[in-house]
Design a protein around this motif. Structure first.
Motif, mmCIF file in Angstrom:
data_model
loop_
_atom_site.group_PDB
_atom_site.id
_atom_site.type_symbol
_atom_site.label_atom_id
_atom_site.label_comp_id
_atom_site.label_asym_id
_atom_site.label_seq_id
_atom_site.Cartn_x
_atom_site.Cartn_y
_atom_site.Cartn_z
ATOM 1 N N VAL A 59 51.202 56.055 -37.538
ATOM 2 C CA VAL A 59 50.696 56.726 -36.339
ATOM 3 C C VAL A 59 49.609 55.881 -35.695
ATOM 4 O O VAL A 59 48.760 55.315 -36.388
ATOM 5 C CB VAL A 59 50.124 58.117 -36.706
ATOM 6 C CG1 VAL A 59 49.668 58.858 -35.460
ATOM 7 C CG2 VAL A 59 51.147 58.942 -37.476
ATOM 8 N N LEU A 60 49.633 55.786 -34.370
ATOM 9 C CA LEU A 60 48.564 55.110 -33.633
ATOM 10 C C LEU A 60 48.283 55.877 -32.343
ATOM 11 O O LEU A 60 48.910 55.623 -31.310
ATOM 12 C CB LEU A 60 48.934 53.657 -33.315
ATOM 13 C CG LEU A 60 47.820 52.840 -32.644
ATOM 14 C CD1 LEU A 60 46.616 52.696 -33.575
ATOM 15 C CD2 LEU A 60 48.322 51.468 -32.222
ATOM 16 N N PRO A 61 47.322 56.818 -32.365
ATOM 17 C CA PRO A 61 47.005 57.610 -31.171
ATOM 18 C C PRO A 61 45.935 56.945 -30.298
ATOM 19 O O PRO A 61 44.989 57.575 -29.827
ATOM 20 C CB PRO A 61 46.510 58.934 -31.759
ATOM 21 C CG PRO A 61 46.063 58.616 -33.145
ATOM 22 C CD PRO A 61 46.614 57.286 -33.539
ATOM 23 N N SER A 62 46.102 55.656 -30.045
ATOM 24 C CA SER A 62 45.110 54.845 -29.339
ATOM 25 C C SER A 62 45.016 55.222 -27.866
ATOM 26 O O SER A 62 45.941 55.767 -27.275
ATOM 27 C CB SER A 62 45.482 53.370 -29.475
ATOM 28 O OG SER A 62 44.565 52.541 -28.813
ATOM 29 N N TYR A 63 43.860 54.903 -27.251
ATOM 30 C CA TYR A 63 43.662 55.164 -25.828
ATOM 31 C C TYR A 63 44.260 54.059 -24.954
ATOM 32 O O TYR A 63 44.585 54.290 -23.799
ATOM 33 C CB TYR A 63 42.175 55.295 -25.510
ATOM 34 C CG TYR A 63 41.455 56.394 -26.257
ATOM 35 C CD1 TYR A 63 42.141 57.361 -26.995
ATOM 36 C CD2 TYR A 63 40.070 56.476 -26.226
ATOM 37 C CE1 TYR A 63 41.473 58.356 -27.677
ATOM 38 C CE2 TYR A 63 39.388 57.479 -26.898
ATOM 39 C CZ TYR A 63 40.090 58.415 -27.634
ATOM 40 O OH TYR A 63 39.413 59.409 -28.306
ATOM 41 N N ARG A 64 44.368 52.865 -25.486
ATOM 42 C CA ARG A 64 44.974 51.732 -24.767
ATOM 43 C C ARG A 64 45.090 50.573 -25.738
ATOM 44 O O ARG A 64 44.245 50.416 -26.626
ATOM 45 C CB ARG A 64 44.131 51.317 -23.554
ATOM 46 C CG ARG A 64 44.854 50.329 -22.627
ATOM 47 C CD ARG A 64 44.000 49.911 -21.435
ATOM 48 N NE ARG A 64 44.758 49.070 -20.542
ATOM 49 C CZ ARG A 64 45.311 49.450 -19.409
ATOM 50 N NH1 ARG A 64 45.160 50.706 -19.015
ATOM 51 N NH2 ARG A 64 45.997 48.617 -18.651
ATOM 52 N N GLU A 65 46.126 49.757 -25.594
ATOM 53 C CA GLU A 65 46.345 48.621 -26.479
ATOM 54 C C GLU A 65 46.751 47.399 -25.675
ATOM 55 O O GLU A 65 47.102 47.506 -24.492
ATOM 56 C CB GLU A 65 47.433 48.945 -27.498
ATOM 57 C CG GLU A 65 47.032 49.970 -28.546
ATOM 58 C CD GLU A 65 46.052 49.430 -29.566
ATOM 59 O OE1 GLU A 65 46.167 48.239 -29.934
ATOM 60 O OE2 GLU A 65 45.166 50.197 -30.001
ATOM 61 N N GLY A 66 46.713 46.242 -26.345
ATOM 62 C CA GLY A 66 47.340 45.054 -25.795
ATOM 63 C C GLY A 66 48.817 45.135 -26.160
ATOM 64 O O GLY A 66 49.643 45.663 -25.443
ATOM 65 N N THR A 67 49.146 44.619 -27.337
ATOM 66 C CA THR A 67 50.411 44.919 -28.005
ATOM 67 C C THR A 67 50.035 45.299 -29.429
ATOM 68 O O THR A 67 49.560 44.448 -30.189
ATOM 69 C CB THR A 67 51.366 43.716 -28.012
ATOM 70 O OG1 THR A 67 51.700 43.374 -26.661
ATOM 71 C CG2 THR A 67 52.651 44.056 -28.747
ATOM 72 N N PRO A 68 50.189 46.557 -29.814
ATOM 73 C CA PRO A 68 49.653 47.029 -31.102
ATOM 74 C C PRO A 68 50.410 46.465 -32.297
ATOM 75 O O PRO A 68 51.554 46.816 -32.556
ATOM 76 C CB PRO A 68 49.812 48.551 -31.018
ATOM 77 C CG PRO A 68 50.860 48.778 -29.989
ATOM 78 C CD PRO A 68 50.768 47.637 -29.020
ATOM 79 N N ARG A 69 49.757 45.583 -32.995
ATOM 80 C CA ARG A 69 50.376 44.906 -34.130
ATOM 81 C C ARG A 69 50.740 45.887 -35.242
ATOM 82 O O ARG A 69 51.748 45.710 -35.927
ATOM 83 C CB ARG A 69 49.426 43.822 -34.659
ATOM 84 C CG ARG A 69 50.072 42.888 -35.661
ATOM 85 C CD ARG A 69 49.089 41.822 -36.092
ATOM 86 N NE ARG A 69 49.652 40.929 -37.087
ATOM 87 C CZ ARG A 69 50.262 39.786 -36.808
ATOM 88 N NH1 ARG A 69 50.403 39.413 -35.546
ATOM 89 N NH2 ARG A 69 50.732 39.016 -37.767
ATOM 90 N N ALA A 70 49.921 46.920 -35.425
ATOM 91 C CA ALA A 70 50.211 47.899 -36.478
ATOM 92 C C ALA A 70 51.582 48.536 -36.276
ATOM 93 O O ALA A 70 52.342 48.726 -37.231
ATOM 94 C CB ALA A 70 49.123 48.973 -36.507
ATOM 95 N N LEU A 71 51.912 48.872 -35.035
ATOM 96 C CA LEU A 71 53.210 49.475 -34.746
ATOM 97 C C LEU A 71 54.339 48.479 -34.962
ATOM 98 O O LEU A 71 55.418 48.824 -35.449
ATOM 99 C CB LEU A 71 53.249 50.005 -33.313
ATOM 100 C CG LEU A 71 52.268 51.131 -32.960
ATOM 101 C CD1 LEU A 71 52.468 51.567 -31.513
ATOM 102 C CD2 LEU A 71 52.421 52.320 -33.900
ATOM 103 N N LEU A 72 54.114 47.228 -34.590
ATOM 104 C CA LEU A 72 55.139 46.198 -34.769
ATOM 105 C C LEU A 72 55.411 45.949 -36.250
ATOM 106 O O LEU A 72 56.573 45.820 -36.669
ATOM 107 C CB LEU A 72 54.709 44.902 -34.089
ATOM 108 C CG LEU A 72 54.570 44.937 -32.569
ATOM 109 C CD1 LEU A 72 54.074 43.596 -32.055
ATOM 110 C CD2 LEU A 72 55.887 45.311 -31.905
ATOM 111 N N GLU A 73 54.349 45.877 -37.045
ATOM 112 C CA GLU A 73 54.529 45.649 -38.477
ATOM 113 C C GLU A 73 55.245 46.817 -39.129
ATOM 114 O O GLU A 73 56.116 46.636 -39.994
ATOM 115 C CB GLU A 73 53.170 45.401 -39.122
ATOM 116 C CG GLU A 73 52.544 44.080 -38.695
ATOM 117 C CD GLU A 73 51.108 43.917 -39.126
ATOM 118 O OE1 GLU A 73 50.563 42.805 -38.958
ATOM 119 O OE2 GLU A 73 50.506 44.893 -39.612
#
Length: 379
Positions: free
Chosen positions: A281-295
């Motif tokens: 889960v990543l409930p971020s407000y804004r990202e570049g390209t979220p590496r956590a989701l990619l991994e």
């Protein structure tokens, strides 16, 4: 794409980001005959790891706590003197302070070619109450990016924002799919998959900052545990006291005592933790390209993220994960419950995520695009 005889300097905020996100870029530069030197803030223990790869590491006085005029002038002067001494052919900056002060220093030092990567906008662009600070940072970006030959952005929305606000010329802006994912390193684990109704595990993997949605995750966990007390919610990531939006340790300890979430600390290898999770889960407000989701996707884990810049480039709603509104714990809870109740959905989304990463976010694709840019400007 040869770089024979070329000297390339790579500058980022710290040794940790350089080692974890750029080490295969080191290898590719070296394999093409180039000499590479890395630089950033020292003291996190990763300097020796970089040097073990045959890459010199130069410590820089990067203040991570925000805008500090005295410290930033020292950084600008240090970079200028270093560039004059090293006489590189190409300098590539990553993250906000190296991009801004490095670009200005490179112009002053007469570096032939300058490339930047804007890895994300940070809390400055999200803090509505500090408009003056955002305008100051925009002015600094506008001046700095004029000094660069090319600036990479990690999602289309950040690129368009910079172009529309005249922070960078469209002709000097280009997309790159984050830092990419090493598909050999992050592979499906064949790990656990919880059955419906028993011990589903949700993992938030990020730096513990407010804008990563940590508080929304905790509130959603609290709501879900009212009906599904056996469900587990875990945090994995570091705390940086120098960041103004760091989550206080007292809050984390309180959540743990309440049994709402469990903080796993930080790690140099996230794979065992991702393997044991059912959903990332990543409930971020804004990202570049979220590496956590990619991994996570590379390891065939389904994901839940917020419908914001960066995240929606990685997550196709209903295909490899679910998107929810930002800052909305109830919608986040509903998405987690939906995942909890449907193991087949989780498995299907996990496999779709791996396919998407292979197609769009492979580190090999990213490195090819970066090296192409190097050789375009290295002639």
């Amino acid at each position: 794409m040869k770089l024979l005889g070329k000297k390339v300097l790579l500058v980022s905020r710290c040794a940790w980001t350089m080692y974890n996100f750029r080490r295969n870029l080191f290898r590719e530069i070296q394999a093409r005959g180039g000499a590479v030197v890395a630089a950033g803030a020292a003291g996190d223990g990763f300097e020796a790891k970089i040097q073990a790869l045959g890459v010199p590491f130069v410590p820089l006085p990067i203040d991570k706590s925000g805008i500090n005029p005295r410290a930033d002038v020292i950084l600008l002067w240090t970079l200028y003197r270093w560039y004059r001494r090293e006489r590189p052919d190409i300098v590539h900056h990553f993250t906000i302070k190296p991009v801004i002060y490095g670009s200005l220093a490179a112009q002053m030092a007469g570096v032939p070619r300058v490339i930047n990567t804007v890895t994300g906008l940070g809390h400055v662009f999200m803090a509505k109450e500090r408009v003056w600070l955002r305008r100051l940072v925009e002015l600094m970006y506008r001046l700095a990016l004029r000094c660069a030959d090319l600036t990479f952005f990690q999602n289309r929305e950040d690129q368009e924002l910079f172009v529309e606000r005249h922070l960078v010329a469209r002709s000097k802006a280009r997309m790159v799919a984050g830092s990419g994912v090493d598909l050999e390193y992050f592979q499906p684990s064949g790990g656990r998959q919880a059955d419906s109704g028993t011990g589903c595990r949700f993992l938030l993997m990020a730096r513990l900052l407010r804008e990563k949605g940590v508080y929304e995750f905790v509130e959603a966990a609290r709501l879900a545990k009212q009906e599904y007390p056996e469900t587990r919610f875990e945090l994995l990531g570091s705390r940086d006291e120098r960041n103004p939006t760091v989550v206080p340790l007292a809050d984390i300890e309180k959540w743990s005592e309440e049994g709402v979430v469990n903080w796993l600390g930080e790690t140099q290898d996230v794979r065992p933790f991702v393997a044991e999770a059912d959903v990332v889960v990543l409930p971020s407000y804004r990202e570049g390209t979220p590496r956590a989701l990619l991994e996570a996707a590379a390891m065939e884990k389904p994901v839940i993220a917020t419908d914001v810049a960066g995240c929606r480039e990685v997550v196709e709603h209903g295909i490899n994960g679910l998107l929810v509104p930002a800052k909305n714990p109830r919608e986040l809870e509903a998405a987690m419950v939906a995942m909890r109740e449907d193991p087949a959905l989780r498995a299907r989304m996990g496999k779709a995520g791996r396919v998407k990463v292979e197609r769009e976010f492979s580190e090999a694709i990213v490195l090819q695009n970066i090296l192409k840019a190097y050789t375009e400007v290295a002639v």
